[in-house]
Design an enzyme around this catalytic site. Structure first.
Site, PDB file in Angstrom:
ATOM      1  N   ASP A 211       0.852  -1.198   0.000  1.00  0.00           N
ATOM      2  CA  ASP A 211       0.000   0.000   0.000  1.00  0.00           C
ATOM      3  C   ASP A 211       0.887   1.246   0.000  1.00  0.00           C
ATOM      4  OD1 ASP A 211      -1.929   1.939   0.428  1.00  0.00           O
ATOM      5  OD2 ASP A 211      -2.894   0.907   2.117  1.00  0.00           O
ATOM      6  N   GLU A 263     -10.448   2.623  -1.246  1.00  0.00           N
ATOM      7  CA  GLU A 263     -10.928   2.515   0.134  1.00  0.00           C
ATOM      8  C   GLU A 263     -11.572   3.801   0.626  1.00  0.00           C
ATOM      9  OE1 GLU A 263      -7.197   1.364   2.029  1.00  0.00           O
ATOM     10  OE2 GLU A 263      -7.066   3.342   2.950  1.00  0.00           O
ATOM     11  N   ARG A 284     -11.444  -1.261  -4.056  1.00  0.00           N
ATOM     12  CA  ARG A 284     -11.248  -1.395  -2.606  1.00  0.00           C
ATOM     13  C   ARG A 284     -12.414  -0.879  -1.776  1.00  0.00           C
ATOM     14  NH1 ARG A 284      -8.597  -3.347   0.787  1.00  0.00           N
ATOM     15  NH2 ARG A 284      -7.414  -1.666   1.741  1.00  0.00           N
ATOM     16  N   GLU A 340      -9.512  -7.883   3.002  1.00  0.00           N
ATOM     17  CA  GLU A 340      -8.479  -7.453   3.962  1.00  0.00           C
ATOM     18  C   GLU A 340      -8.876  -7.882   5.369  1.00  0.00           C
ATOM     19  OE1 GLU A 340      -7.996  -3.202   4.254  1.00  0.00           O
ATOM     20  OE2 GLU A 340      -6.007  -3.391   5.131  1.00  0.00           O
ATOM     21  N   TRP A 403      -1.376  11.996   3.491  1.00  0.00           N
ATOM     22  CA  TRP A 403      -1.047  10.951   4.477  1.00  0.00           C
ATOM     23  C   TRP A 403      -1.460   9.612   3.940  1.00  0.00           C
ATOM     24  CZ3 TRP A 403      -3.917   7.356   7.310  1.00  0.00           C
ATOM     25  CH2 TRP A 403      -3.135   6.574   8.185  1.00  0.00           C
TER      26      TRP A 403
HETATM   27  O1  KDG Z   1      -8.593   4.824   8.688  1.00  0.00           O
HETATM   28  C1  KDG Z   1      -7.622   4.735   7.695  1.00  0.00           C
HETATM   29  C2  KDG Z   1      -7.134   3.320   7.567  1.00  0.00           C
HETATM   30  O2  KDG Z   1      -8.231   2.450   7.473  1.00  0.00           O
HETATM   31  C3  KDG Z   1      -6.233   3.138   6.380  1.00  0.00           C
HETATM   32  O3  KDG Z   1      -5.084   3.895   6.558  1.00  0.00           O
HETATM   33  C4  KDG Z   1      -5.884   1.672   6.250  1.00  0.00           C
HETATM   34  O4  KDG Z   1      -4.948   2.039   4.077  1.00  0.00           O
HETATM   35  C5  KDG Z   1      -5.431   1.278   4.892  1.00  0.00           C
HETATM   36  C6  KDG Z   1      -5.590  -0.123   4.514  1.00  0.00           C
HETATM   37  O5  KDG Z   1      -5.284  -0.443   3.383  1.00  0.00           O
HETATM   38  O6  KDG Z   1      -6.034  -0.917   5.363  1.00  0.00           O
HETATM   39 MG    MG Z   2      -5.032   1.142   2.101  1.00  0.00          MG
END
Ligand code: KDG
Ligand code: MG
Length: 403
Positions: A211, A263, A284, A340, A403
């Site tokens: 990631d 995500e 995702r 995941e 971030w």
């Molecule tokens: O709340 C943010 C997280 O769920 C994230 O940073 C997790 O990128 C993530 C992942 O792939 O699980």
């Molecule tokens: Mg992620």
């Protein structure tokens, strides 16, 4: 059947979770996960103050109409807070439907498309040696797919790496976000070498994932994808921030490494172009943040047309209710890819009981009616909410970054 009341429970068994409980005149209740990491109370207010009053007296079986009422009917569309709240209600209604009919939710979504569901977990370490040991440990536990994240030499704190023993939890308790720093050059110089060593030691069979957490520009992402090609990743995730989706074309033109994104998406419109233009391999989006099971079935259908599989976000910052919903969804659709799974703390599992089991890299769903998840209110009350935020990121010169 009629919805008679609903309320929201906020608790923090190790980390913050928001849960909606919807009750009916038949004594059946449904649960939905309304957790939005770092913005929990906004969803609570949106549910309590605005959405719950709109669903009272409705028939919980009318999931399609209720979803459209909450999505179109409020005029203001999309957005993470809005869609997480709608997602939680939708999940809880499917839970009620399953319980009322005495069947697991997957049976209402198309039935069983597979016996078990492949999951990937996280391995992380502060350096190459520690990361390799973490991968070895996950493989010993039977995982078939592992996301590999490592500290980068010269960068103080990197996404996905806790720096302390135990589970990685990016949200830090306090009243405002902590700050981290980032250096793309150091990251790009380090990661291909790490994957070369991981493949050399663990062989070709294990699925490896990584990631980049939205930190690269398209051309940097193209370079990383290309340099990782010899190590045959299952996927490379969130290479670039996905607001400007056109730019994924640059990445695609340069690399055959499979790409996973989404995500942070919350509607089908966020992924429509990516999917229909063949710019991703895995979507995702997850049930909670994607607005619920009802719209995610449509995302999966769109994805299926374009050879895209699902890979639902399933971090520990979403509760076991979301995970259960993902597993029912993943059991029913044809184009499930992978789920995941970070695991949950003991405190979390004191509060939630689940109707799935995990063994040797795969999830198995039990035949419990509904989503098969419950929450223990007494226990939940012992774990009080406290504000926690995801970090913000700055480059070494102080520039605010992704971030
Ligand atoms: O709340 C943010 C997280 O769920 C994230 O940073 C997790 O990128 C993530 C992942 O792939 O699980
Ligand atoms: Mg992620």
């Amino acid at each position: 059947m009629k919805i008679t009341s609903a309320d929201v429970i906020v608790c923090s068994p190790g980390r913050n979770y928001v849960t909606i409980k919807i009750e009916t005149d038949k004594g059946i209740y449904g649960l939905g996960d309304a957790t939005l990491n770092g913005r929990e109370l906004s969803v609570v207010s949106y549910l309590r103050d605005h959405l719950i009053p709109c669903i009272l007296e409705r028939d919980p079986f009318d999931t399609e109409d209720i979803w459209h009422y909450l999505y179109r009917g409020v005029y203001w569309r999309r957005g993470a807070v809005n869609m997480t709240a709608i997602g939680a209600i939708d999940m809880a209604l499917w839970d009620i439907k399953g319980k009322a009919l005495g069947v697991p939710v997957y049976k209402l979504l198309g039935g069983k498309s597979r016996e078990r569901l492949l999951a990937y977990t996280h391995a992380q370490g502060i350096d190459t040696a520690e990361t390799m040991e973490a991968v070895a440990e996950k493989l010993e536990k039977g995982y078939k797919a592992v996301r590999v994240q490592s500290g980068v030499p010269g960068v103080e704190k990197v996404y996905g790496v806790s720096g302390e023993a135990g589970q990685y939890e990016p949200a830090v308790k306090g009243n405002k976000p902590v700050e981290e720093t980032w250096d793309t050059n150091k990251y790009l110089n380090y990661i291909p070498g790490l994957f070369s060593k991981v493949r050399e030691r663990f062989g070709e069979e294990v699925h490896l994932l990584h990631d980049s957490h939205h930190r690269l520009t398209p051309i940097e992402a193209a370079r990383l994808g290309k340099e990782l090609e010899p190590y045959h990743l299952f996927w490379l995730e969130d290479l670039i921030p996905a607001e400007n989706q056109e730019s994924l074309k640059i990445v695609r033109q340069h690399t055959t490494t499979p790409i996973a994104i989404g995500e942070v998406f919350n509607t089908i419109y966020d992924c429509q172009d990516l999917i229909s233009n063949g710019l991703v391999d895995y979507i995702r989006m997850t049930i909670a943040h994607g607005g619920g099971i009802t719209p995610m079935l449509k995302v999966a259908s769109l994805a299926a047309l374009h050879h895209v599989k699902t890979g639902c976000h399933g971090p520990s910052d979403l509760s076991p209710i979301n995970l259960a919903a993902c597993l029912h969804f993943g059991t029913a659709i044809n184009n499930f890819g992978i789920q995941e799974y970070m695991g949950y703390s003991d405190a979390t599992m004191e509060v939630f009981t689940v109707g799935y089991s995990f063994s040797r890299g795969y999830f198995n769903l039990m035949e419990t009616p509904g989503l098969g998840v419950d929450i223990n209110f007494k226990k939940a009350k012992q774990y009080e909410y406290g504000p926690a935020y995801l970090p913000v990121n700055r480059l070494e010169d102080g520039t605010l970054y992704n971030w």
